[in-house]
Scaffold this active site. Structure first.
Site, short mmCIF file in Angstrom:
data_model
loop_
_atom_site.label_atom_id
_atom_site.label_comp_id
_atom_site.label_asym_id
_atom_site.label_seq_id
_atom_site.Cartn_x
_atom_site.Cartn_y
_atom_site.Cartn_z
N LYS A 58 18.42 8.65 -3.78
CA LYS A 58 18.32 8.92 -5.21
C LYS A 58 19.35 9.96 -5.64
CE LYS A 58 13.42 7.76 -5.62
NZ LYS A 58 12.04 8.27 -5.73
N GLN A 102 8.20 13.24 -5.12
CA GLN A 102 8.25 12.20 -4.09
C GLN A 102 6.91 12.13 -3.38
OE1 GLN A 102 10.79 10.05 -3.47
NE2 GLN A 102 9.41 9.06 -2.03
N ASP A 125 9.31 9.29 -14.03
CA ASP A 125 8.80 8.35 -13.02
C ASP A 125 7.53 7.65 -13.51
OD1 ASP A 125 9.08 7.11 -10.54
OD2 ASP A 125 7.85 8.58 -9.49
#
Length: 286
Positions: A58, A102, A125
């Site tokens: 990423k 994450q 996200d």
């Protein structure tokens, strides 16, 4: 579809590349106009190899798109309170425009509490309850990245969802559930299936659009795919294997996503696009 033809592959890699190029152009314009580059902060708990690799990927994609990447690494032993404090500080930092936690974060951490510490305007996200509600009610907000990527793929291939029976196999808070909400918002009739669903095979056979998001290799038999169906395989298992038995499903479906190269690239592309969009809003250049 007869047995002499195979399904058309839905090229997530190509579409993701175009989305990322557009995001890069917008990021460059934002940077030029404001003197500030869009910034994505990634919070990584522990050193899970898969998570470390994913975060590294990423960050590399961010650099290519002109997005500043800030990584916050925390020990695996971090408490829920300390993690929440870290995310809260990022939410309050005007130099950060998007926040990614994450996951997984470890069984001792209240992951939902950590997600909810993300400010809605920085939830690129799409993991907070605010974002889920926005998806469910069709209001402005950020979609969960994988479901958002799925919808963009369906649009790219001109899949008309109105009146179609969409079957979502999987009910996770950041994939299955929001995917169903987004499909419902496009006038599909949605059935959710999961590990306790009775006679799953029979339900899958009725799907005009099948979204497999259960995280088990070849869980769905290709022979259960309805002829002419659209198959979206959001699974990624060891050995580059999806949740659908690809080879047999391809002989029955009209459209199908490969694994890899289908849904996966779309997830990161949507993350980048939503980070740029968040930056534009926060910097007042919308």
């Amino acid at each position: 579809m007869d047995g002499t033809r195979t399904a058309r592959l839905m090229d997530g890699t190509g579409l993701a590349g175009r989305i990322t190029e557009d995001a890069a152009k917008t990021a460059a314009d934002i940077t030029l106009r404001t003197g500030t580059a869009p910034c994505l902060a990634t919070v990584l708990v522990g050193e899970d190899p898969a998570s470390v690799t994913y975060v590294r990927m990423k960050r590399a994609r961010c650099r290519k798109a002109g997005i500043e990447s800030r990584q916050v690494a925390l020990p695996a032993s971090v408490s829920t309170g300390a993690l929440v404090d870290t995310i809260t500080a990022l939410s309050q930092d005007p130099g950060v425009h998007g926040i990614l936690l994450q996951h997984p974060v470890g069984p001792h951490i209240d992951e939902r509490a950590a997600f909810e510490a993300i400010a809605p305007e920085k939830d690129v996200d799409g993991v907070t309850m605010h974002s889920f509600a926005a998806m469910a009610f069709g209001l402005p907000g950020f979609a969960s990245c994988t479901p958002g990527g799925i919808m963009r793929l369906l649009d790219e291939y001109d899949v008309d969802l109105a009146g179609k029976h969409a079957v979502v196999v999987g009910r996770s808070a950041i994939l299955g559930k929001p995917a169903g909400m987004l499909l419902l918002g496009r006038d599909a009739t949605v059935t959710y299936c999961h590990s306790h669903t009775a006679d799953l095979s029979a339900i899958v056979q009725e799907a005009d659009v099948l979204v497999a998001a259960v995280g088990r290799p070849r869980f769905i038999a290709g022979s259960d795919v309805k002829p002419g169906a659209v198959v979206i395989d959001a699974g990624y298992n060891p050995g580059n294997v999806g949740d659908v038995d690809f080879e047999t499903a391809r002989e029955r479906a009209n459209l199908i996503t490969p694994v890899p190269g289908g849904v996966g690239p779309m997830t990161i592309a949507v993350l980048l696009a939503q980070t740029v969009e968040a930056a534009a809003r926060q910097l007042g250049v919308v």
